[in-house]
Enzyme design. Structure first.
Site, PDB file in Angstrom:
ATOM      1  N   ASP A  42     -10.185   0.485   0.593  1.00  0.00           N
ATOM      2  CA  ASP A  42     -10.231   1.917   0.868  1.00  0.00           C
ATOM      3  C   ASP A  42     -11.597   2.448   0.411  1.00  0.00           C
ATOM      4  O   ASP A  42     -12.328   1.766  -0.297  1.00  0.00           O
ATOM      5  CB  ASP A  42      -9.129   2.633   0.092  1.00  0.00           C
ATOM      6  CG  ASP A  42      -7.755   2.317   0.652  1.00  0.00           C
ATOM      7  OD1 ASP A  42      -7.661   2.017   1.846  1.00  0.00           O
ATOM      8  OD2 ASP A  42      -6.782   2.373  -0.123  1.00  0.00           O
TER       9      ASP A  42
ATOM     10  N   GLU B  93      -3.802   7.259  18.351  1.00  0.00           N
ATOM     11  CA  GLU B  93      -4.410   6.030  17.840  1.00  0.00           C
ATOM     12  C   GLU B  93      -3.655   4.813  18.357  1.00  0.00           C
ATOM     13  O   GLU B  93      -2.441   4.719  18.193  1.00  0.00           O
ATOM     14  CB  GLU B  93      -4.392   6.067  16.307  1.00  0.00           C
ATOM     15  CG  GLU B  93      -4.976   4.823  15.678  1.00  0.00           C
ATOM     16  CD  GLU B  93      -5.051   4.897  14.156  1.00  0.00           C
ATOM     17  OE1 GLU B  93      -5.303   5.998  13.600  1.00  0.00           O
ATOM     18  OE2 GLU B  93      -4.837   3.854  13.518  1.00  0.00           O
TER      19      GLU B  93
ATOM     20  N   ARG C 285       9.740   6.007  -2.975  1.00  0.00           N
ATOM     21  CA  ARG C 285      10.070   6.897  -4.092  1.00  0.00           C
ATOM     22  C   ARG C 285      11.525   7.347  -4.021  1.00  0.00           C
ATOM     23  O   ARG C 285      12.003   7.745  -2.957  1.00  0.00           O
ATOM     24  CB  ARG C 285       9.168   8.134  -4.073  1.00  0.00           C
ATOM     25  CG  ARG C 285       7.699   7.808  -4.171  1.00  0.00           C
ATOM     26  CD  ARG C 285       6.930   8.999  -4.730  1.00  0.00           C
ATOM     27  NE  ARG C 285       5.495   8.789  -4.598  1.00  0.00           N
ATOM     28  CZ  ARG C 285       4.782   9.199  -3.565  1.00  0.00           C
ATOM     29  NH1 ARG C 285       5.348   9.871  -2.579  1.00  0.00           N
ATOM     30  NH2 ARG C 285       3.492   8.956  -3.520  1.00  0.00           N
TER      31      ARG C 285
ATOM     32  N   ARG D  15      -8.426  -6.330  13.353  1.00  0.00           N
ATOM     33  CA  ARG D  15      -7.834  -5.336  14.241  1.00  0.00           C
ATOM     34  C   ARG D  15      -8.876  -4.267  14.494  1.00  0.00           C
ATOM     35  O   ARG D  15      -9.658  -3.919  13.606  1.00  0.00           O
ATOM     36  CB  ARG D  15      -6.615  -4.649  13.591  1.00  0.00           C
ATOM     37  CG  ARG D  15      -5.568  -5.569  13.071  1.00  0.00           C
ATOM     38  CD  ARG D  15      -4.785  -6.252  14.142  1.00  0.00           C
ATOM     39  NE  ARG D  15      -4.260  -5.287  15.103  1.00  0.00           N
ATOM     40  CZ  ARG D  15      -3.993  -5.601  16.369  1.00  0.00           C
ATOM     41  NH1 ARG D  15      -4.202  -6.825  16.816  1.00  0.00           N
ATOM     42  NH2 ARG D  15      -3.506  -4.696  17.170  1.00  0.00           N
TER      43      ARG D  15
ATOM     44  N   ARG E 161       0.022   6.498  15.927  1.00  0.00           N
ATOM     45  CA  ARG E 161       0.097   7.823  15.305  1.00  0.00           C
ATOM     46  C   ARG E 161      -0.766   8.814  16.054  1.00  0.00           C
ATOM     47  O   ARG E 161      -1.628   8.424  16.848  1.00  0.00           O
ATOM     48  CB  ARG E 161      -0.308   7.763  13.823  1.00  0.00           C
ATOM     49  CG  ARG E 161      -1.599   7.028  13.541  1.00  0.00           C
ATOM     50  CD  ARG E 161      -1.797   6.826  12.019  1.00  0.00           C
ATOM     51  NE  ARG E 161      -2.890   5.878  11.798  1.00  0.00           N
ATOM     52  CZ  ARG E 161      -3.251   5.391  10.635  1.00  0.00           C
ATOM     53  NH1 ARG E 161      -2.608   5.738   9.538  1.00  0.00           N
ATOM     54  NH2 ARG E 161      -4.258   4.541  10.522  1.00  0.00           N
TER      55      ARG E 161
ATOM     56  N   ARG F 118       0.827  -1.208   0.000  1.00  0.00           N
ATOM     57  CA  ARG F 118       0.000   0.000   0.000  1.00  0.00           C
ATOM     58  C   ARG F 118       0.861   1.257   0.000  1.00  0.00           C
ATOM     59  O   ARG F 118       0.429   2.306  -0.455  1.00  0.00           O
ATOM     60  CB  ARG F 118      -0.881   0.035   1.264  1.00  0.00           C
ATOM     61  CG  ARG F 118      -1.999  -0.982   1.285  1.00  0.00           C
ATOM     62  CD  ARG F 118      -2.636  -1.035   2.672  1.00  0.00           C
ATOM     63  NE  ARG F 118      -3.141   0.244   3.127  1.00  0.00           N
ATOM     64  CZ  ARG F 118      -4.338   0.744   2.828  1.00  0.00           C
ATOM     65  NH1 ARG F 118      -5.155   0.059   2.068  1.00  0.00           N
ATOM     66  NH2 ARG F 118      -4.719   1.913   3.290  1.00  0.00           N
TER      67      ARG F 118
ATOM     68  N   TYR G 170      -9.387  -5.433   2.742  1.00  0.00           N
ATOM     69  CA  TYR G 170      -8.880  -4.122   3.189  1.00  0.00           C
ATOM     70  C   TYR G 170      -9.207  -3.097   2.100  1.00  0.00           C
ATOM     71  O   TYR G 170      -8.336  -2.651   1.362  1.00  0.00           O
ATOM     72  CB  TYR G 170      -7.373  -4.275   3.374  1.00  0.00           C
ATOM     73  CG  TYR G 170      -6.632  -3.204   4.143  1.00  0.00           C
ATOM     74  CD1 TYR G 170      -7.192  -1.972   4.440  1.00  0.00           C
ATOM     75  CD2 TYR G 170      -5.331  -3.451   4.555  1.00  0.00           C
ATOM     76  CE1 TYR G 170      -6.465  -1.020   5.137  1.00  0.00           C
ATOM     77  CE2 TYR G 170      -4.591  -2.508   5.250  1.00  0.00           C
ATOM     78  CZ  TYR G 170      -5.163  -1.292   5.536  1.00  0.00           C
ATOM     79  OH  TYR G 170      -4.435  -0.356   6.213  1.00  0.00           O
TER      80      TYR G 170
HETATM   81  N1  UDP Z   1       3.367   1.182   7.909  1.00  0.00           N
HETATM   82  C1  UDP Z   1       4.498   1.214   8.695  1.00  0.00           C
HETATM   83  N2  UDP Z   1       5.000   2.421   9.118  1.00  0.00           N
HETATM   84  C2  UDP Z   1       4.399   3.585   8.803  1.00  0.00           C
HETATM   85  C3  UDP Z   1       3.232   3.563   8.011  1.00  0.00           C
HETATM   86  C4  UDP Z   1       2.740   2.341   7.589  1.00  0.00           C
HETATM   87  O1  UDP Z   1       5.045   0.163   9.032  1.00  0.00           O
HETATM   88  O2  UDP Z   1       4.910   4.644   9.220  1.00  0.00           O
HETATM   89  C5  UDP Z   1       2.881  -0.148   7.450  1.00  0.00           C
HETATM   90  C6  UDP Z   1       1.953  -0.781   8.477  1.00  0.00           C
HETATM   91  O3  UDP Z   1       2.117  -2.177   8.454  1.00  0.00           O
HETATM   92  C7  UDP Z   1       0.585  -0.400   7.945  1.00  0.00           C
HETATM   93  C8  UDP Z   1       0.798  -0.489   6.433  1.00  0.00           C
HETATM   94  O4  UDP Z   1       2.139  -0.013   6.249  1.00  0.00           O
HETATM   95  O5  UDP Z   1      -0.420  -1.284   8.382  1.00  0.00           O
HETATM   96  C9  UDP Z   1      -0.186   0.321   5.613  1.00  0.00           C
HETATM   97  O6  UDP Z   1      -0.171   1.672   6.044  1.00  0.00           O
HETATM   98  P1  UDP Z   1      -1.386   2.667   5.773  1.00  0.00           P
HETATM   99  O7  UDP Z   1      -0.976   4.015   6.213  1.00  0.00           O
HETATM  100  O8  UDP Z   1      -1.855   2.491   4.373  1.00  0.00           O
HETATM  101  O9  UDP Z   1      -2.506   2.099   6.762  1.00  0.00           O
HETATM  102  P2  UDP Z   1      -3.899   2.762   7.227  1.00  0.00           P
HETATM  103  O10 UDP Z   1      -3.777   4.238   7.064  1.00  0.00           O
HETATM  104  O11 UDP Z   1      -4.970   2.137   6.376  1.00  0.00           O
HETATM  105  O12 UDP Z   1      -3.986   2.373   8.658  1.00  0.00           O
END
Ligand code: UDP
Length: 395
Positions: free
Chosen positions: A362, A312, A179, A258, A289, A175, A360
């Site tokens: 979006d 969170e 870059r 989860r 976060r 996901r 999953y």
């Molecule tokens: N992830 C991570 N570190 C980060 C951000 C994301 O390890 O700083 C990993 C983590 O396993 C997460 C996945 O990448 O579940 C997908 O992140 P995304 O931000 O897409 O998840 P969402 O916002 O849907 O919770």
């Protein structure tokens, strides 16, 4: 029952089906939701004290490259020019996420060019010896090498999923873009933005139709209400967007989910962290976060006297918790196959959305998949009398 179609759940999948069924197919639709509001986990509302729009179930950012979906949603709302960017606080230093050339150079204290950085990561990924990555860990190392994986992904993912990352599908990390330039947009999609007057105003316009009746605080599994599973079965076609295992009374076991806990705080300052989302990828910080909601709408003139943040926390969902993320271990996948068979055998019921398909999805994917269900299942049924049957829960 005075309805041609019963939609169970008013998340984006259910709302899209209801809107199309009423407007395009001319059906009378009843939408039920056990919560007191529509919109599922994308629901937002003004925080009472400050008026700052908060996303009650965690931040939702709309983005898509699907032109049909983009045109569809623009019928109901305009979008701001918000571009999502995320930062991450590792050992007290802030880096941009997803991993980009800035993250790499800051982390290695270097000034690598794009090709030098590519070469460095390729050298670090050499530990996989050219093997096709099969799970989350291998995919992570193949994409960014072990040092960056361990700093930014390993502990964050442990906190987020509390599942052995070798058991997690590689698709979860796919996901995130990687870059080799200084572009730090979080999403790669063609279009993104936030609904100009909020998510709830958008969703209300979707169901503002004389042929759509929305019944809140109404549980499909409460036999005392007229739109329950017991009363509806065989009487009216159903689009069910709740958890698929719950529909079948968990007869093939419980699928793993989860859930998240959000701890809201109103602080008497204008700006707490200077950005909308700050990730905390270290093991010694319990939350994943912090969201600061004022930053999602810089175009609004919010109060300068206060700000709203949410920490969170992620954990395994128990019965009664809100499911958010399908975990998808091997055991879950086996259970899902059993539920797909059961869904196929359930006539007059279609399964959709994140919970109904254990995917999953979006927001834009839920909408796209609902539009496909209308095209491929509901329209043929209601206009040509085709049998209404699920091709399995991933139909
Ligand atoms: N992830 C991570 N570190 C980060 C951000 C994301 O390890 O700083 C990993 C983590 O396993 C997460 C996945 O990448 O579940 C997908 O992140 P995304 O931000 O897409 O998840 P969402 O916002 O849907 O919770």
């Amino acid at each position: 029952m005075n309805a041609d179609l019963l939609v169970v759940g008013s998340g984006l999948f259910g709302l899209t089906v209801a809107e199309r069924a009423a407007n395009d197919l001319g059906l009378n639709v009843v939408v039920i939701d056990r919560r007191h509001h529509i919109g599922g986990n994308a629901y937002s509302e003004p925080e009472a004290q400050t008026g700052i729009e908060v996303h009650r179930y965690g931040a939702h950012l709309f983005h898509t490259s699907n032109e049909r979906v983009w045109n569809y949603v623009n019928q109901f709302t305009g979008f701001t020019n918000y571009v999502h960017k995320v930062y991450t606080n590792h050992h007290g230093i802030v880096y941009p996420m997803p991993v980009n050339l800035h993250t790499i150079n800051q982390f290695f204290n270097a000034a690598y060019s794009p090709s030098e950085a590519r070469q460095l990561i390729a050298e670090q990924a050499a530990e996989l010896e050219g093997k096709e990555p099969e799970n989350f860990v291998e995919k992570g190392i193949s994409l960014i090498g072990r040092p960056l994986y361990e700093a930014f992904i390993m502990h964050y993912t442990a906190k987020q999923w509390q599942t052995d990352p070798e058991q997690l599908p590689a698709s979860i990390i796919s996901r995130l873009p990687v870059r080799y330039n200084y572009d730090n947009r979080y999403f790669n999609d063609t279009w993104e933005g936030l609904p100009v007057d909020g998510y709830t105003a958008w969703f209300e316009r979707m169901v503002d139709h004389p042929r759509i009746e929305v019944k809140l605080d109404t549980d499909f599994f409460d036999d005392a209400q007229p739109f329950s599973k017991g009363a509806a079965a065989g009487q009216v076609p159903v689009v069910y967007t709740g958890p698929v295992d719950r529909y079948f009374d968990f007869e093939a076991g419980e699928l793993g989910w989860r859930t998240i806990d959000l701890e809201e705080e109103v602080l008497p300052i204008e700006d707490f962290q200077g950005t909308s989302v700050m990730n905390y990828p270290d093991a010694d910080v319990p939350y994943t976060r912090i969201h600061e909601f004022r930053h999602f709408h810089p175009e609004r003139s919010y109060t300068k006297d206060a700000t709203v943040i949410m920490r969170e926390y992620s954990r395994f969902a128990e019965k009664g918790d809100e499911p958010y993320y399908p975990i998808n271990t091997d055991a879950d996948r086996a259970g899902l196959l059993a539920y797909r068979d059961l869904a196929r055998a359930e006539s007059n019921v279609l399964f959709g959305g994140r919970l109904g398909t254990y995917k999953y999805l979006d927001m834009h994917m839920a909408i796209g998949s609902a539009l496909s269900m209308v095209d491929n299942k509901l329209r043929p049924h209601f206009t040509e009398g085709a049998r209404l049957e699920s091709g399995g829960v991933d139909a």
